[in-house]
Design a protein around this motif. Structure first.
Motif, PDB file in Angstrom:
ATOM      1  N   ASP A 178       0.826  -1.211   0.000  1.00  0.00           N
ATOM      2  CA  ASP A 178       0.000   0.000   0.000  1.00  0.00           C
ATOM      3  C   ASP A 178       0.864   1.265   0.000  1.00  0.00           C
ATOM      4  OD1 ASP A 178      -2.211  -1.614   0.040  1.00  0.00           O
ATOM      5  OD2 ASP A 178      -2.605  -1.362   2.193  1.00  0.00           O
ATOM      6  N   ASP A 179       2.032   1.187   0.614  1.00  0.00           N
ATOM      7  CA  ASP A 179       2.934   2.340   0.652  1.00  0.00           C
ATOM      8  C   ASP A 179       3.743   2.504  -0.638  1.00  0.00           C
ATOM      9  OD1 ASP A 179       2.078   2.864   3.219  1.00  0.00           O
ATOM     10  OD2 ASP A 179       3.810   1.922   4.193  1.00  0.00           O
ATOM     11  N   GLY A 180       3.602   1.541  -1.560  1.00  0.00           N
ATOM     12  CA  GLY A 180       4.351   1.606  -2.809  1.00  0.00           C
ATOM     13  C   GLY A 180       5.804   1.209  -2.681  1.00  0.00           C
ATOM     14  N   PHE A 181       6.152   0.532  -1.557  1.00  0.00           N
ATOM     15  CA  PHE A 181       7.558   0.185  -1.325  1.00  0.00           C
ATOM     16  C   PHE A 181       8.106  -0.720  -2.418  1.00  0.00           C
ATOM     17  CE2 PHE A 181      10.678  -2.810   0.504  1.00  0.00           C
ATOM     18  CZ  PHE A 181      11.680  -1.923   0.839  1.00  0.00           C
ATOM     19  N   TYR A 182       7.341  -1.732  -2.815  1.00  0.00           N
ATOM     20  CA  TYR A 182       7.864  -2.694  -3.784  1.00  0.00           C
ATOM     21  C   TYR A 182       7.922  -2.123  -5.190  1.00  0.00           C
ATOM     22  CZ  TYR A 182       7.524  -6.049   0.000  1.00  0.00           C
ATOM     23  OH  TYR A 182       7.682  -6.705   1.188  1.00  0.00           O
ATOM     24  N   GLU A 183       7.067  -1.159  -5.502  1.00  0.00           N
ATOM     25  CA  GLU A 183       7.170  -0.496  -6.793  1.00  0.00           C
ATOM     26  C   GLU A 183       8.461   0.289  -6.892  1.00  0.00           C
ATOM     27  OE1 GLU A 183       3.767   1.881  -7.557  1.00  0.00           O
ATOM     28  OE2 GLU A 183       2.337   0.204  -7.483  1.00  0.00           O
ATOM     29  N   GLU A 184       8.852   0.897  -5.791  1.00  0.00           N
ATOM     30  CA  GLU A 184      10.090   1.668  -5.762  1.00  0.00           C
ATOM     31  C   GLU A 184      11.311   0.779  -5.540  1.00  0.00           C
ATOM     32  OE1 GLU A 184       9.694   4.637  -2.767  1.00  0.00           O
ATOM     33  OE2 GLU A 184       7.898   5.540  -3.659  1.00  0.00           O
ATOM     34  N   ASN A 185      11.104  -0.406  -4.981  1.00  0.00           N
ATOM     35  CA  ASN A 185      12.215  -1.313  -4.647  1.00  0.00           C
ATOM     36  C   ASN A 185      11.909  -2.723  -5.149  1.00  0.00           C
ATOM     37  OD1 ASN A 185      13.946   0.461  -2.594  1.00  0.00           O
ATOM     38  ND2 ASN A 185      11.777   0.756  -2.109  1.00  0.00           N
ATOM     39  N   PRO A 186      11.889  -2.922  -6.475  1.00  0.00           N
ATOM     40  CA  PRO A 186      11.508  -4.231  -7.013  1.00  0.00           C
ATOM     41  C   PRO A 186      12.457  -5.360  -6.614  1.00  0.00           C
ATOM     42  CG  PRO A 186      12.392  -2.811  -8.744  1.00  0.00           C
ATOM     43  CD  PRO A 186      12.178  -1.938  -7.544  1.00  0.00           C
ATOM     44  N   ALA A 187      13.707  -5.037  -6.272  1.00  0.00           N
ATOM     45  CA  ALA A 187      14.645  -6.087  -5.855  1.00  0.00           C
ATOM     46  C   ALA A 187      14.158  -6.783  -4.598  1.00  0.00           C
ATOM     47  CB  ALA A 187      16.034  -5.498  -5.632  1.00  0.00           C
ATOM     48  N   PHE A 188      13.458  -6.057  -3.725  1.00  0.00           N
ATOM     49  CA  PHE A 188      12.905  -6.648  -2.508  1.00  0.00           C
ATOM     50  C   PHE A 188      11.705  -7.538  -2.836  1.00  0.00           C
ATOM     51  CE2 PHE A 188      15.423  -3.308  -0.772  1.00  0.00           C
ATOM     52  CZ  PHE A 188      15.655  -3.584   0.563  1.00  0.00           C
ATOM     53  N   ARG A 189      10.959  -7.187  -3.863  1.00  0.00           N
ATOM     54  CA  ARG A 189       9.747  -7.924  -4.204  1.00  0.00           C
ATOM     55  C   ARG A 189      10.065  -9.348  -4.650  1.00  0.00           C
ATOM     56  NH1 ARG A 189       4.205  -7.548  -3.264  1.00  0.00           N
ATOM     57  NH2 ARG A 189       3.839  -9.734  -3.682  1.00  0.00           N
ATOM     58  N   THR A 190      11.200  -9.528  -5.311  1.00  0.00           N
ATOM     59  CA  THR A 190      11.579 -10.863  -5.782  1.00  0.00           C
ATOM     60  C   THR A 190      11.574 -11.871  -4.638  1.00  0.00           C
ATOM     61  OG1 THR A 190      13.014  -9.813  -7.424  1.00  0.00           O
ATOM     62  CG2 THR A 190      13.302 -12.174  -7.059  1.00  0.00           C
ATOM     63  N   ALA A 191      12.097 -11.462  -3.487  1.00  0.00           N
ATOM     64  CA  ALA A 191      12.157 -12.367  -2.339  1.00  0.00           C
ATOM     65  C   ALA A 191      10.763 -12.754  -1.870  1.00  0.00           C
ATOM     66  CB  ALA A 191      12.932 -11.705  -1.199  1.00  0.00           C
ATOM     67  N   ILE A 192       9.834 -11.785  -1.876  1.00  0.00           N
ATOM     68  CA  ILE A 192       8.467 -12.066  -1.444  1.00  0.00           C
ATOM     69  C   ILE A 192       7.779 -12.997  -2.427  1.00  0.00           C
ATOM     70  CG2 ILE A 192       6.251 -11.036  -0.854  1.00  0.00           C
ATOM     71  CD1 ILE A 192       8.521 -10.389   1.095  1.00  0.00           C
ATOM     72  N   ASP A 193       7.957 -12.734  -3.718  1.00  0.00           N
ATOM     73  CA  ASP A 193       7.342 -13.594  -4.735  1.00  0.00           C
ATOM     74  C   ASP A 193       7.871 -15.024  -4.635  1.00  0.00           C
ATOM     75  OD1 ASP A 193       5.876 -11.475  -5.690  1.00  0.00           O
ATOM     76  OD2 ASP A 193       7.255 -11.027  -7.343  1.00  0.00           O
ATOM     77  N   GLN A 194       9.184 -15.151  -4.454  1.00  0.00           N
ATOM     78  CA  GLN A 194       9.796 -16.472  -4.347  1.00  0.00           C
ATOM     79  C   GLN A 194       9.248 -17.223  -3.139  1.00  0.00           C
ATOM     80  OE1 GLN A 194      14.211 -17.827  -5.242  1.00  0.00           O
ATOM     81  NE2 GLN A 194      14.167 -16.836  -3.263  1.00  0.00           N
ATOM     82  N   LEU A 195       9.051 -16.501  -2.051  1.00  0.00           N
ATOM     83  CA  LEU A 195       8.496 -17.111  -0.842  1.00  0.00           C
ATOM     84  C   LEU A 195       7.046 -17.528  -1.056  1.00  0.00           C
ATOM     85  CD1 LEU A 195       8.961 -17.647   2.275  1.00  0.00           C
ATOM     86  CD2 LEU A 195       7.830 -15.444   2.613  1.00  0.00           C
TER      87      LEU A 195
END
Length: 471
Positions: free
Chosen positions: A393-410
């Motif tokens: 909701d804060d848009g963190f993953y849009e600004e930091n897509p490298a962090f999103r990869t870990a969440i998707d993998q999990l």
């Protein structure tokens, strides 16, 4: 960078310590952490700290929190505990940083035996069976009121590891899994597509040869010689590391290092080395691997999601852009990964006030706000679904897509015995056997098949020796 999705999506779903050295703790008595299912939680549940139960009238309580973090991570833990003290009623938290997870586990069990334990201790995931066998700890489910926490809001892959025989023994806090990081600038310079990183073993080998043939890096890939990656690669192929459903349906008595899954891993790993595309930093040499990647001697590194934030900063300081991708798999299909990291344990022998104060701190540290704060500064993924929602909701993953990869993998990890992670008492020793076994292979002392056979023999003997001691 958008990683290739697997075919399944599941949001719901060296001095090794030994029990001989922990035997004195069993005199504390009580439940060892197993037994019948008594799951806490359910829908609802307010896990805000509310009124502190750790103080009585004008009396305050001081608790000790021992952990294994150093440097910036230790400071971040201090920041969290300071915030807790500011909003708590009479609880003081004194933190102590130990040299390593192994040292902290040994120090904690010794302190329990001597009658002066900390109120919280951070223990690495492979110490779970050792901690249970020591009988030095109280399951966290037994000390946190069920109406104060909603375990349904925790990520299933995290709870899957720490819940043994239906009982949650420790509170997940800093959880991670293995991930690939790569140099986008190096990929572009070599003519590789930085938006389409390799997803398979063969893809890693081909990309490595392209990177070096174009003169961009010295060697294609680096990562510590660490059994944790082997454990992840076994799980990706839905193969348990040890028998009895990875030690969760009964004590592990033998390993599965003689399987095709293990053969796939070590044949690729040794071949990458023989092609001079794997920069071997040494056994558990995290710092050396990091240095090789950040100084652009290699274009790719396999590392922990826990270090995404500092690795990004290091890449920027060295003039290139870092991106992340899923841990490569033998053929690109992956069942999922077990977690790494550590959890928080409550030792036996505390006063009621200390134990209740420890429960309050556990509730605070796993609040969605605190988990989001921890994730932003490190890369350890939040253990709460609600924290991920807040970050989205804060848009963190849009600004930091490298962090999103870990969440998707999990989130794409299927819940199986293989991905739940192995349980065994001599896990630290087993890791050493696997790591030294790889060294023997690349030094030409043995081929892969014979090396795996020797590894299996050594691990099985270690398991039998441990089981005999605790029987």
């Amino acid at each position: 960078m958008k990683p290739i999705k697997s075919r399944r999506t599941f949001l719901k779903g060296a001095g090794a310590a030994t029990v001989a050295g922990l035997a004195g703790c069993s005199s504390q008595g009580g439940n060892s952490g197993g037994g019948e299912t008594t799951e806490s939680g359910g829908s609802g549940g307010d896990d805000s700290t509310g009124t502190t139960v750790g103080s009585s009238g004008d009396q305050s309580v001081t608790i000790q929190f021992w952990h294994a973090m150093g440097g910036d991570l230790a400071q971040r833990i201090d920041d969290i505990t300071n915030s807790f003290e500011e909003q708590s009623d009479g609880i003081t938290v004194e933190t102590t940083s130990r040299n390593s997870y192994r040292d902290n586990l040994n120090a904690t069990t010794s302190a329990v035996s001597s009658g002066n334990p900390p109120a919280l201790s951070q223990i690495f995931e492979i110490g779970t069976q050792l901690a249970i066998d020591s009988q030095a700890f109280v399951p966290v489910e037994d000390i946190i009121p069920s109406d104060r926490i909603n375990f349904d809001n925790f990520l299933d892959p995290v709870l899957d590891f720490y819940r043994v025989d239906g009982k949650l023994n420790s509170m997940p806090f800093n959880s991670s899994n293995a991930i690939m990081m790569y140099n986008r600038d190096a990929f572009e310079e070599a003519g590789l597509d930085p938006d389409d990183p390799p997803q398979t073993y063969q893809g890693i080998t081909e990309a490595s040869n392209t990177l070096t043939s174009e003169g961009v890096v010295d060697q294609g890939m680096t990562f510590p010689n660490h059994s944790w990656f082997v454990e992840g690669w076994m799980a990706q192929q839905n193969t348990t590391l040890v028998n009895n459903e990875n030690g969760r349906a009964g004590r592990a008595t033998e390993s599965n290092l003689d399987t095709d899954a293990a053969q796939n891993i070590f044949e690729w790993w040794t071949d990458l080395y023989e092609q001079d595309q794997y920069l071997n930093p040494g056994i558990e040499a995290w710092g050396e691997a990091q240095q090789a990647f950040l100084t652009q001697k290699t274009g790719m590194i396999i590392y922990s999601t826990s270090s995404i934030a500092p690795m990004q900063q290091g890449a920027s300081d060295n003039g290139f852009e870092l991106d992340t991708a899923y841990l490569p798999a033998p053929n690109g299909e992956r069942t999922g990964l077990p977690i790494g990291g550590a959890s928080l344990w409550v030792p036996r022998g505390l006063s009621d006030a200390q134990q209740q104060a420890a429960a309050e701190l556990l509730l605070f540290m796993t609040q969605p706000e605190q988990q989001a704060r921890w994730h932003r500064g490190t890369g350890y993924f939040p253990v709460r679904k609600e924290a991920i929602t807040q970050l989205e909701d804060d848009g963190f993953y849009e600004e930091n897509p490298a962090f999103r990869t870990a969440i998707d993998q999990l989130n794409e990890t299927e819940s199986t015995p293989a991905t739940s992670g192995a349980l065994m008492g001599p896990f630290p020793e087993v890791r050493t056997i696997i790591e030294e076994g790889y060294v023997s292979m690349i030094q030409g002392n043995t081929n892969v098949s014979d090396g795996l056979s020797q590894m299996k023999s050594d691990v099985d003997e270690t398991l039998q020796s441990y089981n005999d001691r605790v029987a």
